[in-house]
Motif scaffolding. Structure first.
Motif, PDB file in Angstrom:
ATOM      1  N   GLU A  61       0.847  -1.187   0.000  1.00 14.78           N
ATOM      2  CA  GLU A  61       0.000   0.000   0.000  1.00 14.78           C
ATOM      3  C   GLU A  61       0.883   1.238   0.000  1.00 14.78           C
ATOM      4  OE1 GLU A  61      -3.854   1.667   2.520  1.00 14.78           O
ATOM      5  OE2 GLU A  61      -2.936  -0.264   2.951  1.00 14.78           O
ATOM      6  N   TYR A 236     -11.689  -1.395  -1.198  1.00 16.33           N
ATOM      7  CA  TYR A 236     -11.382  -1.607  -2.621  1.00 16.33           C
ATOM      8  C   TYR A 236     -10.115  -2.440  -2.775  1.00 16.33           C
ATOM      9  CZ  TYR A 236      -9.707  -0.487  -7.305  1.00 16.33           C
ATOM     10  OH  TYR A 236      -9.218  -0.573  -8.578  1.00 16.33           O
ATOM     11  N   ALA A 237      -9.095  -2.131  -1.961  1.00 17.12           N
ATOM     12  CA  ALA A 237      -7.843  -2.892  -2.039  1.00 17.12           C
ATOM     13  C   ALA A 237      -8.065  -4.341  -1.624  1.00 17.12           C
ATOM     14  CB  ALA A 237      -6.790  -2.235  -1.143  1.00 17.12           C
ATOM     15  N   VAL A 239     -10.833  -6.060  -1.983  1.00 12.54           N
ATOM     16  CA  VAL A 239     -11.535  -6.731  -3.083  1.00 12.54           C
ATOM     17  C   VAL A 239     -10.551  -7.095  -4.196  1.00 12.54           C
ATOM     18  CG1 VAL A 239     -13.222  -6.370  -4.931  1.00 12.54           C
ATOM     19  CG2 VAL A 239     -13.769  -5.692  -2.588  1.00 12.54           C
ATOM     20  N   ARG A 240      -9.636  -6.170  -4.510  1.00 15.82           N
ATOM     21  CA  ARG A 240      -8.634  -6.447  -5.547  1.00 15.82           C
ATOM     22  C   ARG A 240      -7.737  -7.605  -5.151  1.00 15.82           C
ATOM     23  NH1 ARG A 240      -5.331  -1.704  -8.066  1.00 15.82           N
ATOM     24  NH2 ARG A 240      -4.542  -3.564  -9.105  1.00 15.82           N
ATOM     25  N   THR A 241      -7.377  -7.677  -3.863  1.00 19.61           N
ATOM     26  CA  THR A 241      -6.528  -8.778  -3.400  1.00 19.61           C
ATOM     27  C   THR A 241      -7.249 -10.112  -3.556  1.00 19.61           C
ATOM     28  OG1 THR A 241      -5.432  -7.323  -1.819  1.00 19.61           O
ATOM     29  CG2 THR A 241      -5.258  -9.681  -1.428  1.00 19.61           C
ATOM     30  N   TYR A 243      -9.628 -10.774  -5.642  1.00 20.79           N
ATOM     31  CA  TYR A 243      -9.740 -11.009  -7.084  1.00 20.79           C
ATOM     32  C   TYR A 243      -8.450 -11.621  -7.632  1.00 20.79           C
ATOM     33  CZ  TYR A 243     -10.882  -9.730 -11.940  1.00 20.79           C
ATOM     34  OH  TYR A 243     -11.140  -9.749 -13.278  1.00 20.79           O
ATOM     35  N   ARG A 244      -7.308 -11.055  -7.225  1.00 23.37           N
ATOM     36  CA  ARG A 244      -6.016 -11.565  -7.687  1.00 23.37           C
ATOM     37  C   ARG A 244      -5.784 -12.995  -7.185  1.00 23.37           C
ATOM     38  NH1 ARG A 244      -3.256  -7.527  -6.672  1.00 23.37           N
ATOM     39  NH2 ARG A 244      -2.632  -6.808  -8.713  1.00 23.37           N
ATOM     40  N   PRO A 284      -2.413   0.048 -15.109  1.00 23.24           N
ATOM     41  CA  PRO A 284      -3.513  -0.821 -15.584  1.00 23.24           C
ATOM     42  C   PRO A 284      -3.039  -1.889 -16.574  1.00 23.24           C
ATOM     43  CG  PRO A 284      -4.192   1.486 -15.571  1.00 23.24           C
ATOM     44  CD  PRO A 284      -2.726   1.478 -15.270  1.00 23.24           C
ATOM     45  N   THR A 287      -1.377  -4.691 -14.740  1.00 21.87           N
ATOM     46  CA  THR A 287      -2.342  -5.596 -14.114  1.00 21.87           C
ATOM     47  C   THR A 287      -2.880  -6.601 -15.130  1.00 21.87           C
ATOM     48  OG1 THR A 287      -2.975  -3.858 -12.553  1.00 21.87           O
ATOM     49  CG2 THR A 287      -4.499  -5.697 -12.822  1.00 21.87           C
ATOM     50  N   TYR A 291      -2.345 -10.767 -15.016  1.00 21.70           N
ATOM     51  CA  TYR A 291      -3.441 -11.730 -15.071  1.00 21.70           C
ATOM     52  C   TYR A 291      -3.304 -12.629 -16.302  1.00 21.70           C
ATOM     53  CZ  TYR A 291      -5.767  -8.859 -11.512  1.00 21.70           C
ATOM     54  OH  TYR A 291      -6.078  -8.185 -10.364  1.00 21.70           O
ATOM     55  N   ASP A 337     -11.431  -9.192 -16.922  1.00 24.11           N
ATOM     56  CA  ASP A 337     -11.347  -8.117 -17.914  1.00 24.11           C
ATOM     57  C   ASP A 337     -11.112  -8.701 -19.316  1.00 24.11           C
ATOM     58  OD1 ASP A 337     -10.778  -5.943 -19.466  1.00 24.11           O
ATOM     59  OD2 ASP A 337      -9.372  -5.028 -18.057  1.00 24.11           O
TER      60      ASP A 337
END
Length: 416
Positions: A61, A236-237, A239-241, A243-244, A284, A287, A291, A337
């Motif tokens: 972070e 938000y962070a 949720v992204r973690t 997701y990853r 972006p 990222t 993925y 995505d």
């Protein structure tokens, strides 16, 4: 026996400079006493509470204690309180910030999760820089004569915030602790400023202006927007973690099924991301690249018999493209995505028909496959990639891969 890793000279210089500034400020304040102790106590509590709110910070972070940073910045830019001029100087600002950080670090150290010396040094030097730019001009009356109290003064504060952000980015790049050149590291730090950094700077400036008008009562009120922003940013962070982690778990399905060697997807993702940074891809696109690299082999699940060692580079071009298209179709079904699916689909195309991320995935995947064939080491694998730059691999990507490997040693990608 593992040799101890010593910090680079630049990191030691930054830590030493912060230590000298902190010691001089503490000694000066102890000798001369605290000016306006009520203000010092209020901002000290604010910074300490912000540092304590560092609990739960996510790995990587950019600013894990935004409230503490905003409070320190507000005290550095404070020229008036309730319409009356303040009298604290640069060294008292540093003293309050250092004392608050030390006090707040006690529970962090007890839990073994306190901020590192580089983070503390950056905070001390960045706040000292902001106070040094503002306080002398204010106490001499030049800021009022030059900028007044209208829009010119607001522009002056905005310029100070920009300079302080640049100062912090330079310090962060110098203490990043990677073998990458300073330029790309600074570029990444400047890009990272677009996150919660503007909210921190704006809140610090608004706090200073609010206290100048209504006094210290403005502090608790003006903290609320940043606290809400911090909570939203953390969610938000998180949720992204998640997701990853979900994508990483999906990528491991080829390993569990025996189609690819253990750790192949993770190695390709780590090395591809490093090459992407080397080539200057923005956040972006990095990222999407990560993925796509994680899921680049998922099309192999369609094969009846696994390819030996999962090395698709040994297959015919038509078969490689068929597997890539199947992989892209699977990726689209996962809801990831669509740009990730495009990269997966293009990974087997000639490099002139690919976008940059697909070129990177193809070259790094081939490198890892070639290293895994046993008879070829890293140098032989790079040599074979260079022989394929006429059609399969973009020369710029191969050379970027070589530079990344050279900085980390010519070894197989990653450690898995």
């Amino acid at each position: 026996m593992t040799r101890p890793v010593h910090p680079p000279p630049a990191v030691l210089a930054i830590r030493g400079a912060a230590l000298v500034v902190a010691v001089v400020a503490l000694a000066h304040t102890l000798w001369n006493g605290v000016v306006e102790p009520g203000h010092a106590l209020a901002f000290g509590i604010l910074v300490a509470v912000g540092e304590l709110a560092r609990w739960g910070a996510l790995p990587g972070e950019r600013e894990p204690a935004p409230l503490g940073a905003a409070g320190a910045l507000a005290y550095a830019l404070l020229g008036r309180s309730g319409g009356q001029d303040t009298a604290h100087g640069v060294l008292q600002v540093v003293t309050v910030v250092v004392a608050a950080q030390l006090l707040a670090s006690v529970p962090h150290v007890a839990r073994g999760s306190g901020p590192g010396p580089d983070q503390a040094a950056r905070r001390v030097l960045a706040v000292a820089f902001a106070a040094l730019c503002f306080q002398p001009l204010h106490h001499s009356g030049r800021s009022e004569r030059w900028f007044g109290e209208g829009p010119h003064f607001a522009l002056f504060l905005f310029l100070l915030l920009v300079l302080t952000a640049l100062c912090d980015a330079v310090l962060a790049a110098a203490t990043a602790g990677t073998a990458r050149p300073f330029g790309p590291r600074l570029r990444d730090e400047l890009r990272a400023l677009s996150g919660i950094g503007p909210a921190v700077g704006a809140t610090g400036a608004v706090m200073a202006l609010g206290v100048a008008v209504v006094g210290l009562w403005a502090l608790p009120v003006l903290c609320v927007p940043l606290l809400l922003t911090q909570v939203s940013f953390r969610r938000y962070a998180a949720v992204r973690t998640t997701y990853r982690q979900t994508i990483a778990s999906l990528a491991r399905s080829t390993e569990i099924a025996g189609y690819t060697p253990h750790g192949h997807a993770r190695r390709v993702a780590d090395l591809a991301t490093a090459v992407g940074r080397e080539l200057g891809l923005p956040g972006p696109e990095l990222t999407v690249l990560e993925y796509a690299a994680l899921m680049h082999d998922i099309g192999q699940l369609s094969l009846v018999d696994p390819v030996a060692d999962g090395a698709t580079t040994a297959l015919a071009a038509a078969e490689q493209r068929r597997i890539a298209l199947l992989g892209g179709a699977v990726v689209r079904l996962t809801g990831v995505d669509p740009a990730v699916a495009v990269v997966v689909e293009q990974q087997a195309d000639p490099y002139r028909d690919q976008q940059t991320s697909a070129r990177i995935v193809r070259a790094v995947n081939a490198y890892d496959d070639l290293c895994g064939e046993g008879v070829k080491g890293s140098l032989r694998a790079l040599e074979q990639l260079r022989l394929g730059t006429g059609h399969d691999y973009q020369p710029q990507v191969v050379e970027a891969l070589a530079r990344v490997l050279a900085r980390g040693g010519l070894t197989r990608a990653g450690a898995g």
